[in-house]
Design an enzyme around this catalytic site. Structure first.
Site, PDB file in Angstrom:
ATOM      1  N   LYS A 204       0.815  -1.213   0.000  1.00 30.55           N
ATOM      2  CA  LYS A 204       0.000   0.000   0.000  1.00 30.55           C
ATOM      3  C   LYS A 204       0.856   1.275   0.000  1.00 30.55           C
ATOM      4  O   LYS A 204       2.059   1.251   0.236  1.00 30.55           O
ATOM      5  CB  LYS A 204      -0.982  -0.016   1.169  1.00 30.55           C
ATOM      6  CG  LYS A 204      -2.157  -0.952   0.907  1.00 30.55           C
ATOM      7  CD  LYS A 204      -3.328  -0.688   1.815  1.00 30.55           C
ATOM      8  CE  LYS A 204      -4.570  -1.425   1.303  1.00 30.55           C
ATOM      9  NZ  LYS A 204      -5.719  -1.257   2.208  1.00 30.55           N
ATOM     10  N   ARG A 238      -4.398  -9.888   4.118  1.00 33.64           N
ATOM     11  CA  ARG A 238      -4.778  -9.819   2.705  1.00 33.64           C
ATOM     12  C   ARG A 238      -3.551  -9.352   1.927  1.00 33.64           C
ATOM     13  O   ARG A 238      -3.093  -8.218   2.105  1.00 33.64           O
ATOM     14  CB  ARG A 238      -5.943  -8.849   2.530  1.00 33.64           C
ATOM     15  CG  ARG A 238      -6.505  -8.755   1.118  1.00 33.64           C
ATOM     16  CD  ARG A 238      -7.689  -7.800   1.100  1.00 33.64           C
ATOM     17  NE  ARG A 238      -8.341  -7.739  -0.191  1.00 33.64           N
ATOM     18  CZ  ARG A 238      -8.006  -6.885  -1.163  1.00 33.64           C
ATOM     19  NH1 ARG A 238      -6.996  -6.031  -0.972  1.00 33.64           N
ATOM     20  NH2 ARG A 238      -8.654  -6.884  -2.316  1.00 33.64           N
TER      21      ARG A 238
END
Length: 271
Positions: A204, A238
């Site tokens: 991210k 995840r």
């Protein structure tokens, strides 16, 4: 939880798994690499991507669920906040609905409650597919925890039993890098809510900005963050890089006494 997106504009792979055959193959590879869940999605979270109709989202995710279920017993989750898509996904064999909107879309809680599916309740603040410019929090961890408590209460009131609820603090979802770092640093305050906690932090932007690394060079930062989150009580990750994350997590679990080593030979002989 591995990530497989059937979108031409996904943030990580830029459409590499958009074709059905490519997405199915990626899901099966992820399962072989050690993923226990495969999270499929047809709509990016980013509002900088074109809107996707309900019909198109269905066309993207339902055939993929069916293809995975026909070839593997891996758990399939679906990243959606659309009640109709969630219902069709469960009918096709999905066992989890991963909702980045935290059950704010009317009807989704009822769809999950009427099924045997688990729901992942993530924290976000913006309306679906809308920007939230310069998000501000007084105390991001306290506010995220309060939001999750509220959403869990809503889920239970709708008839979803607690054993089918997972929470996700939503790293980078309507948060800046400092917010996501604070969530990671104090993740124990989220896991203390007492429900299984999922973290979605793989590759991210908060990792890229912290390390000044482009999208393809964030694996080491992602692994370091994953280890810290497991130590703080996260139990589902995840991720895009399954094999590497699996090893990092398994090693962390062994050090914490949560998992036995795969084998014991070193200095174990009697002679």
């Amino acid at each position: 939880m591995a990530v497989v997106n059937r979108t031409p504009d996904s943030f990580y792979d830029r459409g590499a798994t958009y074709a059905l055959e490519a997405a199915t193959a990626a899901a099966l590879r992820a399962a072989e690499a050690g993923a226990e869940w495969v999270d499929v999605g047809g709509v990016p979270f980013s509002p900088d991507t074109p809107p996707v109709s309900e019909a198109e989202e269905l066309d993207r995710v339902v055939p993929l669920i069916e293809a995975i279920r026909a070839q593997s017993d891996v758990v399939v989750s679906v990243d959606t906040y659309n009640p109709s898509v969630a219902s069709a996904a469960i009918e096709a064999g999905a066992a989890v609905i991963n909702d980045v909107m935290g059950l704010r879309v009317p009807g989704l809680a009822e769809v999950v409650a009427a099924s045997d599916a688990t729901v992942v309740i993530a924290h976000s603040r913006a309306e679906a597919h809308r920007h939230l410019r310069r998000p501000s929090y007084g105390d991001v961890v306290t506010e995220v925890a309060a939001y999750l408590r509220d959403r869990v209460a809503l889920a239970r009131a709708a008839g979803i039993p607690e054993e089918r609820i997972v929470i996700d603090p939503g790293h980078d979802l309507n948060k800046n890098t400092l917010h996501s770092l604070e969530l990671t640093r104090r993740l124990g305050e989220i896991t203390a809510l007492g429900l299984p906690t999922l973290v979605a932090l793989s590759n991210k932007d908060f990792i890229g900005e912290t390390l000044d690394r482009p999208r393809g060079e964030r694996l080491i930062g992602s692994l370091a963050t994953a280890v810290l989150c497991v130590q703080a009580g996260a139990r589902i990750l995840r991720v895009h890089n399954v094999a590497q994350t699996r090893d990092a997590v398994r090693m962390t679990e062994a050090v914490l006494g949560l998992r036995e080593p795969a084998r014991l030979r070193h200095n174990m002989d009697a002679e």
